[in-house]
Write a protein that holds these residues in place. Structure first.
Motif, PDB file in Angstrom:
ATOM      1  N   GLY A   1      83.499  52.093  50.324  1.00 52.50           N
ATOM      2  CA  GLY A   1      84.256  52.050  51.608  1.00 52.50           C
ATOM      3  C   GLY A   1      83.601  52.294  52.948  1.00 52.50           C
ATOM      4  N   THR A   2      84.294  52.615  53.971  1.00 55.05           N
ATOM      5  CA  THR A   2      83.528  52.802  55.336  1.00 55.05           C
ATOM      6  C   THR A   2      83.619  54.249  55.753  1.00 55.05           C
ATOM      7  N   HIS A   3      82.453  54.884  56.014  1.00 53.48           N
ATOM      8  CA  HIS A   3      82.462  56.146  56.374  1.00 53.48           C
ATOM      9  C   HIS A   3      81.876  56.478  57.903  1.00 53.48           C
ATOM     10  N   ARG A   4      81.938  57.638  58.439  1.00 51.82           N
ATOM     11  CA  ARG A   4      81.440  57.899  59.777  1.00 51.82           C
ATOM     12  C   ARG A   4      80.822  59.186  59.719  1.00 51.82           C
ATOM     13  N   ALA A   5      79.739  59.191  60.533  1.00 49.95           N
ATOM     14  CA  ALA A   5      78.810  60.491  60.911  1.00 49.95           C
ATOM     15  C   ALA A   5      78.538  60.563  62.211  1.00 49.95           C
ATOM     16  N   VAL A   6      78.481  61.812  62.737  1.00 50.64           N
ATOM     17  CA  VAL A   6      78.221  62.050  64.147  1.00 50.64           C
ATOM     18  C   VAL A   6      76.955  62.886  64.249  1.00 50.64           C
ATOM     19  N   TRP A   7      76.164  62.299  65.143  1.00 50.13           N
ATOM     20  CA  TRP A   7      74.786  62.876  65.634  1.00 50.13           C
ATOM     21  C   TRP A   7      74.882  63.539  66.923  1.00 50.13           C
ATOM     22  N   ASN A   8      74.784  64.729  66.882  1.00 48.69           N
ATOM     23  CA  ASN A   8      74.716  65.684  68.164  1.00 48.69           C
ATOM     24  C   ASN A   8      73.335  65.564  68.615  1.00 48.69           C
ATOM     25  N   ALA A   9      73.042  65.049  69.828  1.00 46.59           N
ATOM     26  CA  ALA A   9      71.457  64.772  70.153  1.00 46.59           C
ATOM     27  C   ALA A   9      71.124  65.616  71.407  1.00 46.59           C
ATOM     28  N   ARG A  10      72.021  66.817  71.355  1.00 48.38           N
ATOM     29  CA  ARG A  10      71.587  67.633  72.736  1.00 48.38           C
ATOM     30  C   ARG A  10      70.202  68.180  72.642  1.00 48.38           C
ATOM     31  N   ALA A  11      69.564  68.325  71.755  1.00 50.81           N
ATOM     32  CA  ALA A  11      68.317  69.026  71.601  1.00 50.81           C
ATOM     33  C   ALA A  11      67.360  68.091  71.483  1.00 50.81           C
TER      34      ALA A  11
ATOM     35  N   TYR B   1      65.473  58.698  63.131  1.00 49.76           N
ATOM     36  CA  TYR B   1      64.084  58.753  63.507  1.00 49.76           C
ATOM     37  C   TYR B   1      63.651  58.521  64.960  1.00 49.76           C
ATOM     38  N   ASP B   2      62.581  58.935  65.729  1.00 49.35           N
ATOM     39  CA  ASP B   2      62.216  58.685  67.109  1.00 49.35           C
ATOM     40  C   ASP B   2      61.449  57.267  66.920  1.00 49.35           C
ATOM     41  N   VAL B   3      60.938  56.903  68.226  1.00 47.58           N
ATOM     42  CA  VAL B   3      60.177  55.685  68.344  1.00 47.58           C
ATOM     43  C   VAL B   3      58.660  55.572  67.626  1.00 47.58           C
ATOM     44  N   THR B   4      58.137  56.849  67.301  1.00 50.95           N
ATOM     45  CA  THR B   4      57.222  56.846  66.835  1.00 50.95           C
ATOM     46  C   THR B   4      57.180  56.964  65.199  1.00 50.95           C
ATOM     47  N   GLY B   5      58.523  57.125  64.747  1.00 46.30           N
ATOM     48  CA  GLY B   5      58.632  57.164  63.298  1.00 46.30           C
ATOM     49  C   GLY B   5      58.673  58.251  62.595  1.00 46.30           C
ATOM     50  N   ARG B   6      58.778  59.404  63.530  1.00 42.82           N
ATOM     51  CA  ARG B   6      58.892  60.732  63.213  1.00 42.82           C
ATOM     52  C   ARG B   6      60.250  61.218  62.886  1.00 42.82           C
ATOM     53  N   GLN B   7      60.655  61.729  61.522  1.00 41.49           N
ATOM     54  CA  GLN B   7      62.014  61.865  61.188  1.00 41.49           C
ATOM     55  C   GLN B   7      62.499  63.068  62.027  1.00 41.49           C
ATOM     56  N   ILE B   8      63.705  63.023  62.823  1.00 40.13           N
ATOM     57  CA  ILE B   8      64.203  63.902  63.685  1.00 40.13           C
ATOM     58  C   ILE B   8      65.331  64.711  62.779  1.00 40.13           C
ATOM     59  N   ARG B   9      66.123  63.986  62.125  1.00 43.46           N
ATOM     60  CA  ARG B   9      67.138  65.036  61.509  1.00 43.46           C
ATOM     61  C   ARG B   9      67.872  63.954  60.345  1.00 43.46           C
ATOM     62  N   THR B  10      68.283  64.715  59.063  1.00 40.69           N
ATOM     63  CA  THR B  10      69.105  64.163  58.106  1.00 40.69           C
ATOM     64  C   THR B  10      70.528  64.488  58.485  1.00 40.69           C
ATOM     65  N   ILE B  11      71.741  63.616  58.590  1.00 38.38           N
ATOM     66  CA  ILE B  11      72.818  63.824  58.920  1.00 38.38           C
ATOM     67  C   ILE B  11      73.694  63.573  57.768  1.00 38.38           C
ATOM     68  N   VAL B  12      73.281  62.788  57.119  1.00 37.44           N
ATOM     69  CA  VAL B  12      74.223  62.541  55.673  1.00 37.44           C
ATOM     70  C   VAL B  12      73.135  62.625  54.475  1.00 37.44           C
ATOM     71  N   ASN B  13      73.437  63.267  53.597  1.00 40.47           N
ATOM     72  CA  ASN B  13      72.674  63.485  52.330  1.00 40.47           C
ATOM     73  C   ASN B  13      73.485  63.728  50.950  1.00 40.47           C
ATOM     74  N   THR B  14      74.530  62.980  50.575  1.00 40.35           N
ATOM     75  CA  THR B  14      75.352  63.227  49.734  1.00 40.35           C
ATOM     76  C   THR B  14      75.796  61.787  49.004  1.00 40.35           C
TER      77      THR B  14
END
Length: 860
Positions: free
Chosen positions: A822-832, A804-817
C-alpha cells in the motif's frame, strides 16, 4: 614544444597560469598555424570534415535529451554520486546579487549551470539542473521583482569549448522553476538587462555563434517580460553584441558594444571595423554609433569592448577596448566619459592596464565601476586590476586564481564584491584589495578532460582538467593538484599505484613517483620522442594492461616504451591522411590508443581525421580498417574486455546532413563494422566503456549526458538520475572482483560514480518488478523546512528511506522498518541542513528494489 619546459617552471610557475597560455607561439592575425587552441579544437573536433553543422538538428537532439532526462528523474532507479572536486572549482562566467535581499546571490558556470547562495556567497547550490543546457552566459535579476530571474545560455567568452546555449530562460520564483523564453538560435548570450522602471522591458546582447555567419545576433528587446523578442540592433552576420548597459536614472538610454569575430577552418579573426559602441536614447528603438568625434578610438583593428556605468553617478562611464597583437586580442585602451557617453578621454594614456593582460584579452573584456564611487574602476583580465583614481594608477592582483570574467557588488555595501574566474568564485570585503581575497571552496563545477582510477581503491580518483591541472582525490571530496597547466590523460600504474603518468596540453608527459606525498618526484617522460612531431591538444597515452612497464604515446604515429617511460621508440609510420583542406595543418595526430586486455599484441589507434588502425603483432605492422567508417574525429577505440577480436570505435561530430553512426563495433579485428548507435542521442560521443562482468552492457559519454545499453547496443537509455544534462568527456569502470562502479568525468560538473549493482544488467535482471517500490512524490517541492514523501509497496517488505545531498553523502534515514503493501508517508524535517538539492532513495532490501526522488530545499 611544451614538453621541453623546465621543471622549475612547471612545478611553480605553471601552477598559477592558465593552461592555454604558456605554449602560445607568435602568430599573425588570421593565418594557418601549427598550434590550435581549445575553442578551435573543440569546434573542429565536432564539425570535421564539413566545418559546419545542422544547428536545428543539434537543438532537436538537446530537446530529446532534456525530455528523457526529465523522465529519468521521475522513474530512474540508478543514482549517480558526485565525488568532487568541489574544493577546486571550474570557470564562472557571471555573478549577480539580489538587489533587494543581498544575502541572496547567483553564479553562472561556463559549463555547469546556475548556482544560488542564500548566505551572501558563503555556500552555493545548483538551481538549473533540469534544463537542456548548462552553459551560462549571463544572469539578470529583475530590480523591481527580484524573484524574477533571466538566464542567457551559451558562454560568450569564446575562449574554450563554446558549448551551445539554448536561448533565454526565465524563473519567477527565485530559481525554483524555469521556463524557456526564446532566442534559442542565438548560440551565445553575453548580457541581459532589465529596465529598472519597467519589468516588462528586457534587453539581450547576443554575440551569436563564433562559427556560423547568420543574423541571430545583436541586441534584442522584449516588451512583455521575455514572451516575445524583437531584434533592435543588427550590424551584420559577422558581428554580435558583447556588452550592454542601461542608464539607471533614465532607462531609455542604453549603450551596446559590438564585436566583429568569426572563425572558419583556416581563418580566425577577433578584430574588425564593425566593432564599436552604439547608443540609444529611445529605449532601444534606434541606435547611433559613437566614434572619433566622441573621442573614442577610430580604428578597424578594434576587438572586444567592455562597458560599465556608475550606478550613483551615471554620467561617468568606462569603455575597455581590445585590439589584436599577433593572432590574439590584446589591450587597446580604457576610455572614460563624464557626460553620459557624449565625450570620452583615454583614462589610461600610459597603458598601465596592459601589465595585467594577456595576449588573448578577448577572453575577458570586462570592466566595472564601483556603484558609489566613479573613480574606483576594475579591469578583469588574467589579473584582477583596480584603480582608485579613475585609471591614473593601478594595482594588480592574482587573487586566489587567474583569469577573471565576472564581478558583482553587494547592493548595500559595495566594498563587498564577488568575482568569477577560471577557478570558481572569489570574495572580498575590502573592494578586492590585495590580501583581502577568500575563495568559495564548495563548488563542484570542475571541467574534466580525462580521468584515471586507482587499481584497487574504489574511492581514489584522478583527472586532468581545464585550467586546473591534473587532480588527485585525497579523501571525501577533497582533491589536490599534482600537475599544472591544463590536465589531460592520467594513468595510474596498476602494479605500483604510487606511480602516476600525468599530462599537460599538447602532450607534455610527466612521470610522478610517490604521487600525492611531500617527497613526490617528477620526471619529464618523453625521451626519444622527436619534439618536432605534431601532438594533439589532448595527446593519447595508454598503458598495456598486461605489463605496467609498457606504454604507448601518439603523435602522428605511435611510440612505445618498455621501461616505464625512460625511453621511447617509434613503432608505426604516420597513421594520418593528407589534410582534408589544403593548408589546414591541425590534422595529423593520433587521438586515441588502446591495447587489448585479452591479447597485448592487438593494439588500436584512432586519428583526428577519421582513421582507425589495428596491429595484430605487437605493432610490427598496422592495418588501416577505416574504409567503412565515417570520416569524423575518432574519440575512442575500446577493445572488448573478453574477446580480442571485438572492439568499439566512437566518433565526435555534430550532424551535418544525413544520419551518421557514432559508435560502431567490429567482431573481426576491423574487417567489418556494425553501427550500434542508431538509438543513441544524436550528439558527439566523447567516451565509451564496456562492463567487464557483462560485455552486453555498454556505456557512452556524450555532449548531452551519459547513456547505457543493456542489449549490446540495440537500445540506449539515459543514465541521468542524480546527474544533470552535462557533457561527459571520459568514462571508466572500476572492478576489483567485488566493487563494480562506473566513473564519469564531466566537463562542467566534476566527477560522478554510479554503483552498477543498482543498474539493470543483462546477466542479473531485477528479482522483482520495478513496481515493487515506488516514490510517488514529495510535497511540497521545493519546500521550506519540511517535506512529506509518499511511497508505495506492492507487497509487504522491509523499506528503507534515506536522504542524500548532491555529493552522495547520506544525511539521514527517515524510514527503516517493515511495511505492508500500500501507500505510506514519511516526513523529513530539514531544519538542520542548508538550502540545496537533496535526494530521497527508497530501498526494499528483500527484493533488491529502489526508487528515487529529487527535492529542493529553499529557505524563505
Amino acid at each position: 614544444m611544451p614538453h621541453r619546459i623546465p621543471c622549475l617552471l612547471l612545478l611553480f610557475g605553471i601552477l598559477c597560469l592558465p593552461g592555454d597560455r604558456w605554449t602560445s607561439p607568435p602568430l599573425t592575425e588570421h593565418t594557418k598555424h601549427t598550434k590550435h587552441y581549445p575553442s578551435e579544437i573543440e569546434w573542429i573536433k565536432d564539425t570535421y570534415p564539413y566545418f559546419t553543422y545542422d544547428r536545428d538538428a543539434y537543438l532537436r537532439a538537446t530537446q530529446e535529451a532534456a525530455r528523457e532526462h526529465a523522465a529519468v528523474q521521475k522513474t530512474g532507479t540508478e543514482m549517480w554520486r558526485q565525488v568532487g572536486p568541489s574544493n577546486i572549482p571550474g570557470r564562472i562566467s557571471d555573478v549577480a546579487f539580489d538587489p533587494v535581499n543581498p544575502t541572496i546571490a547567483y553564479a553562472g558556470s561556463a559549463a555547469g549551470g546556475v548556482y544560488k547562495s542564500v548566505d551572501t556567497g558563503v555556500s552555493w547550490f545548483p538551481i538549473f539542473d533540469d534544463q537542456p543546457t548548462l552553459s551560462i552566459g549571463d544572469i539578470a535579476v529583475d530590480p523591481n521583482n527580484p524573484s524574477t530571474l533571466y538566464v542567457g545560455t551559451g558562454e560568450a567568452n569564446g575562449g574554450h569549448n563554446n558549448m551551445l546555449g539554448y536561448g533565454v530562460f526565465k524563473s519567477e520564483d527565485g530559481g525554483q522553476t524555469w521556463k524557456a523564453s526564446g532566442l534559442e538560435n542565438t548560440s551565445q548570450i553575453a548580457r541581459i538587462v532589465v529596465d529598472p522602471n519597467d519589468s516588462q522591458r528586457v534587453y539581450v546582447a547576443a554575440i551569436g555563434s563564433y562559427f556560423h555567419t547568420d543574423s541571430n545576433r545583436g541586441v534584442y528587446r522584449s516588451l512583455n517580460g521575455g514572451a516575445t523578442w524583437e531584434q533592435v540592433l543588427f550590424v551584420d552576420e559577422f558581428t554580435g553584441a558583447i556588452d550592454l548597459v542601461i542608464r539607471p536614472d533614465n532607462p531609455n538610454v542604453l549603450f551596446a558594444a559590438t564585436w566583429f569575430r568569426t572563425r572558419t577552418v583556416n581563418d580566425y579573426r577577433v578584430i574588425g571595423e564593425t566593432s564599436g559602441i552604439y547608443r540609444s536614447v529611445d529605449g532601444g528603438t534606434t541606435w547611433k554609433q559613437l566614434g572619433a568625434e566622441n573621442g573614442l578610438p577610430d580604428s578597424d583593428r578594434l576587438g572586444r569592448i567592455g562597458i560599465a556605468i556608475c550606478r550613483d553617478y551615471p554620467d561617468t562611464m568606462y569603455a575597455l577596448f581590445m585590439t589584436a597583437s599577433g593572432l590574439f586580442g590584446d589591450y587597446y585602451g580604457l576610455y572614460r566619459s563624464d557626460d553620459g557617453g557624449e565625450n570620452w578621454v583615454n583614462a589610461d594614456p600610459d597603458s598601465d592596464v596592459r601589465h595585467g593582460t594577456a595576449t588573448f584579452s578577448w577572453y575577458f573584456g570586462q570592466v566595472r565601476v564601483a556603484p558609489d564611487n566613479p573613480d574606483i574602476v576594475y579591469v578583469l583580465d588574467v589579473l584582477f586590476m583596480q584603480s582608485t583614481d579613475g585609471g591614473a594608477t593601478w594595482s594588480y592582483d592574482a587573487g586566489t586564481h587567474v583569469d577573471y570574467h565576472a564581478l558583482a557588488f553587494h547592493p548595500e555595501n559595495p566594498q563587498h564584491i564577488l568575482v568569477g574566474n577560471d577557478g570558481g568564485i572569489t570574495a572580498s570585503i575590502d573592494r578586492g584589495n590585495p590580501n583581502s581575497w577568500h575563495a568559495v571552496p564548495q563548488l563542484a563545477n570542475t571541467q574534466f578532460y580525462e580521468i584515471g582510477l586507482h587499481p584497487t581503491d574504489p574511492q581514489q580518483f584522478f583527472g586532468g582538467t581545464q585550467d586546473n591541472g591534473t587532480l588527485m582525490s585525497q579523501g571525501p571530496d577533497y582533491w589536490e593538484k599534482i600537475l599544472g597547466g591544463d590536465g589531460f590523460y592520467v594513468l595510474v600504474d596498476p602494479v605500483q599505484p604510487t606511480t602516476v603518468y600525468a599530462e599537460l596540453q599538447f602532450g607534455g608527459l610527466w612521470k610522478i613517483l610517490r604521487v600525492g606525498t611531500p617527497n613526490a618526484a617528477y620526471t619529464q617522460a618523453l625521451s626519444g620522442i622527436d619534439e618536432n612531431l605534431p601532438t594533439n591538444w589532448s595527446t593519447p597515452v595508454a598503458i598495456d594492461p598486461s605489463n605496467n612497464h609498457i606504454l604507448y604515446y601518439g603523435t602522428d604515429r605511435i611510440h612505445r616504451t618498455t621501461d616505464g617511460a625512460r625511453s621511447w621508440t617509434e613503432v608505426s609510420a604516420p597513421l594520418v591522411s593528407p589534410p582534408a583542406v589544403s593548408g589546414l595543418d591541425l590534422f595529423g595526430t593520433v587521438t586515441t590508443i588502446a591495447v587489448s586486455p585479452v591479447n597485448p599484441d592487438v593494439i588500436y589507434a584512432g586519428t583526428d581525421d577519421g582513421n582507425v588502425w589495428v596491429s595484430e603483432d605487437y605493432a610490427v605492422s598496422w592495418t588501416d580498417v577505416s574504409s567503412n567508417l565515417p570520416r569524423r574525429w575518432v574519440t575512442r577505440v575500446v577493445p572488448d574486455p573478453a574477446d580480442a577480436n571485438t572492439a568499439y570505435v566512437a566518433f565526435s561530430g555534430r550532424r551535418w546532413f544525413d544520419y551518421e553512426p557514432r559508435i560502431l563495433r567490429t567482431r573481426d579485428l576491423g574487417n567489418t563494422w556494425q553501427d550500434i548507435s542508431e538509438d543513441l542521442v544524436d550528439a558527439p560521443v566523447n567516451a565509451f566503456a564496456v562492463d567487464p562482468t557483462d560485455v552486453r552492457r555498454l556505456f557512452a559519454g556524450t555532449d548531452l549526458g551519459a547513456y547505457m545499453s543493456t542489449d549490446d547496443g540495440q537500445n540506449w537509455t539515459l543514465l541521468g538520475n542524480g546527474m544533470p544534462l552535462v557533457s561527459v568527456y571520459d568514462m571508466k569502470i572500476f572492478y576489483d572482483g567485488q566493487t563494480l562502479q562506473l566513473v564519469a568525468g564531466t566537463h562542467g560538473r566534476s566527477m560522478y560514480t554510479l554503483d552498477l549493482s543498482t543498474v539493470p544488467s543483462t546477466t542479473q535482471p531485477p528479482a522483482a518488478p520495478i513496481e515493487m517500490a515506488t516514490l510517488s512524490g514529495a510535497y511540497p517541492n521545493p519546500f521550506d523546512h519540511q517535506v512529506t514523501l509518499e511511497y508505495s509497496l506492492s507487497r509487504r517488505g522491509t523499506a528503507t528511506l534515506d536522504i542524500y545531498d548532491v555529493t552522495g553523502r547520506q544525511i539521514r534515514t527517515i524510514v527503516n522498518t517493515a511495511r505492508s503493501a500500500g501507500t505510506h508517508r514519511a516526513v523529513w524535517n530539514a531544519r538542520a541542513v542548508a538550502s540545496g538539492t537533496y535526494f530521497a532513495r527508497l530501498t526494499v532490501t528483500a527484493d533488491n528494489q529502489t526508487a528515487a526522488q529529487t527535492m529542493v530545499l529553499h529557505r524563505n
